[in-house]
Design an enzyme around this catalytic site. Structure first.
Site, PDB file in Angstrom:
ATOM      1  N   LEU A   1       0.834  -1.213  -0.158  1.00 42.70           N
ATOM      2  CA  LEU A   1       0.043   0.171  -0.021  1.00 42.70           C
ATOM      3  C   LEU A   1       0.905   1.076  -0.027  1.00 42.70           C
ATOM      4  CD1 LEU A   1      -2.857  -0.899   2.568  1.00 42.70           C
ATOM      5  CD2 LEU A   1      -3.129  -0.238   0.220  1.00 42.70           C
ATOM      6  N   ASP A   2       0.810   1.880  -0.741  1.00 42.36           N
ATOM      7  CA  ASP A   2       1.666   3.272  -1.005  1.00 42.36           C
ATOM      8  C   ASP A   2       1.549   4.145   0.360  1.00 42.36           C
ATOM      9  OD1 ASP A   2      -0.232   5.624  -1.608  1.00 42.36           O
ATOM     10  OD2 ASP A   2      -0.672   4.396  -3.120  1.00 42.36           O
ATOM     11  N   GLU A   3       2.502   5.082   0.631  1.00 43.61           N
ATOM     12  CA  GLU A   3       2.534   5.856   1.637  1.00 43.61           C
ATOM     13  C   GLU A   3       1.273   6.617   2.066  1.00 43.61           C
ATOM     14  OE1 GLU A   3       5.696   9.504   3.666  1.00 43.61           O
ATOM     15  OE2 GLU A   3       5.795   8.686   1.681  1.00 43.61           O
TER      16      GLU A   3
END
Length: 238
Positions: free
Chosen positions: A105-107
């Protein structure tokens, strides 16, 4: 328990992928009961045999750990970040087993993330051929009509090919923003954000709420819990 191929045992214990585990064996880095094993396809009993990689005991693959974690925004999905940002590994660092994230999951995204020491389970969830569905709730700006949502299921041409959602629903809408549900079977980098951008939707917030039949529920950001055996079976069936 019947004998199993050693590279499968290593992968299931979280040491590495199956292919990389096979390389470890060929390189003479694996021992079983003190003897170096170098033949591909060699087998061992994970319950009774002492299996070591580089002299260190391999965690028992018969007692795998599988957690569901609610990743907060601002935390990166990696084991170590050279920029010093908070990582998902930090959230489970106090646990006795070394766990790694299944997928990413991206930042700026949040929500359901699986953490495990079971390399086999990780591969089954992530590999495109298994098509495990992932559901996101997305807060967007710029929704003008259902045509934009229809385009998400028809297919969007991105840099690395066509991506499309399995299902898109409008959850609720205000004059300025809207919450939509997006379900995909793929896992391209920042896929949902990029698809939304292509149809004129600006993503304000993105939260993964389900993987297969496993739902995030009311787990608070930063918290985690162990999956029950029936939940793990549900993931495998997905």
């Amino acid at each position: 328990m019947a004998l199993e191929r050693i590279h499968k045992i290593l992968a299931r214990s979280g040491c590495a992928s199956r292919r990389k585990s096979e390389m470890f064996i060929l390189q003479g880095r694996v021992t079983v009961n003190g003897r170096i094993v170098t033949l591909p396809g060699s087998k061992a009993d994970p319950r009774t045999d002492a299996i070591c990689l580089d002299g260190k005991p391999v965690p028992s693959a018969t007692r795998r750990v599988v957690l569901m974690l609610n990743k907060p925004r601002g935390v990166v999905t990696t084991m170590h970040d050279p920029q010093g940002r908070s990582t998902v590994a930090d959230l489970v660092a106090h646990l006795p087993r070394r766990l790694f994230p299944v997928g990413r999951l991206d930042e700026d995204s949040e929500g359901l993330l699986i953490m495990t020491d079971d390399g086999d389970l990780s591969m089954r969830i992530q590999h495109p051929r298994h098509g495990v569905l992932k559901t996101y709730e997305v807060l967007v700006h710029g929704l003008k009509g259902t045509e934009q949502l229809d385009r998400l299921t028809q297919g969007i041409l991105l840099e690395h090919g066509v991506a499309k959602a399995i299902e898109v629903k409008l959850l609720r809408q205000s004059p300025r923003e809207a919450w939509i549900s997006v379900r995909i079977a793929e896992g391209k980098k920042r896929q949902v954000r990029r698809m939304c951008a292509e149809v004129g939707l600006h993503v304000i917030r993105l939260k993964r709420v389900a993987i297969g039949g496993l739902k995030l529920g009311s787990l608070r950001p930063g918290a985690f819990r162990a999956l029950k055996p029936d939940e793990i079976r549900r993931l495998l069936r997905a």
